[in-house]
Write an enzyme that holds these catalytic residues in place. Sequence first.
Site, mmCIF file in Angstrom:
data_model
loop_
_atom_site.group_PDB
_atom_site.id
_atom_site.type_symbol
_atom_site.label_atom_id
_atom_site.label_comp_id
_atom_site.label_asym_id
_atom_site.label_seq_id
_atom_site.Cartn_x
_atom_site.Cartn_y
_atom_site.Cartn_z
ATOM 1 C CD GLU A 1 43.214 39.744 10.360
ATOM 2 O OE1 GLU A 1 43.031 38.822 9.555
ATOM 3 O OE2 GLU A 1 44.355 40.182 10.621
ATOM 4 C CB SER B 1 44.191 34.398 2.109
ATOM 5 O OG SER B 1 44.490 35.733 2.483
ATOM 6 C CD GLN C 1 53.940 35.686 1.800
ATOM 7 O OE1 GLN C 1 53.605 35.714 0.613
ATOM 8 N NE2 GLN C 1 53.412 34.832 2.666
ATOM 9 C CG HIS D 1 45.589 36.609 9.185
ATOM 10 N ND1 HIS D 1 45.042 37.413 8.208
ATOM 11 C CD2 HIS D 1 46.208 35.595 8.537
ATOM 12 C CE1 HIS D 1 45.313 36.899 7.023
ATOM 13 N NE2 HIS D 1 46.024 35.793 7.191
ATOM 14 C CB CYS E 1 49.101 37.479 5.461
ATOM 15 S SG CYS E 1 49.004 35.742 4.988
ATOM 16 N N GLY F 1 48.018 33.540 -3.131
ATOM 17 C CA GLY F 1 49.005 33.291 -4.165
ATOM 18 C C GLY F 1 50.431 33.644 -3.819
ATOM 19 N N GLY G 1 46.358 38.329 1.311
ATOM 20 C CA GLY G 1 45.888 37.998 -0.024
ATOM 21 C C GLY G 1 46.385 36.636 -0.446
#
Length: 366
Positions: free
Chosen positions: A334, A46, A251, A332, A247, A222, A220
């Site tokens: 995880e 990311s 979106q 996150h 994440c 951007g 990811g």
Amino acid sequence: MLKRKLVLEDGTIFIGKGFGSDKEISGEVVFNTGMTGYQEIISDPSYCGQIVTLTYPLIGNYGINRDDFETVAPFINGLIVKEYSEYPSNFRSDESIDSFLKAHDIPGLSGIDTRKLTKVIRKAGTMRGYIADTEIPEEVLLKRLANTPVPHNQVKQISTTKPYIVPGRGHRIVLVDFGMKHGILRELTKRNCHVTVVPYNYPADSILRLKPDGIMLTNGPGDPVNVPEAIEMIQKVVPTIPIFGICLGHQLLALACGAQTEKMKFGHRGGNHPVKDLENGKTFLTSQNHGFAVNRASLENTDLVLTQIALNDNSVEGIKHRIYPAFSVQYHPESSPGPEDSNYLFDEFLSLIDNHVAKGEEEVYA
């Protein structure tokens, strides 16, 4: 040790010492407030194209090991620290952070006031910066920075190009790779899931042909609006297959369901962000890394329900669909690195799949 400098696009200059690679580099300068976990941060996809500032003053003291990577190769453009350890001490250490950055041709900058840099970013917002030798005039670097195009294809750079399978005997999950952290894959395989990892632009028809029990939308880099293929795919599969987004995946789910996203002033990056669950009133700490967020007001005219908020700024941290079996979170679960308070969400995803299957069987035999 070579003297080097960071020049921000507003003209602010920081002079320090170089380590890692000695090449020149530009990128969006962001900061992470985590006290540990620098290896996971450096290898988090990311951060693709960004220059990461670590606010904890000493980095690299426990070295780099073979087990804590979140991807095969790092995608950061540069690393900024107050001080790095040249001689790490830990039984798991395989090499120093300096040798690791050299091996991957990533420049580092040390010996600057990272607290001041963080305050500059917090006040002015995220800016692009340029790391180079001190001999190069600032005006030259500012001109280069102005002429360097802002990237819009980070997800394409780091997503897998071909599908592959991580076999298991449990739930069949299609994992759409927008810049997947290995921690997400570890949590699914820990639960014996049969995971098929597919590229970011894998079409809906091809996903449905795999007959998945559920779809995971990963993290990811951007701006999510730069991944229109994924938005179109989600719109087609959301009515029929349970979805869990994390994440960037969160979106993209929001955009696919009619909400909007926005760029944050300086984002959330660290392992200590408090989030409140609006459904049960509980608060927990989360690991976060994002520069964009779902616009809260834009949820009103959609079938999405706000489920969780960030206590620091009231931004959107969780949503779910009113009708279809789909939910997502901005943080996150995880961890890797960070607290494991929200790890239960992977179990909730599998329970959502079981309930969806049971509901379908009831309708068939009704």
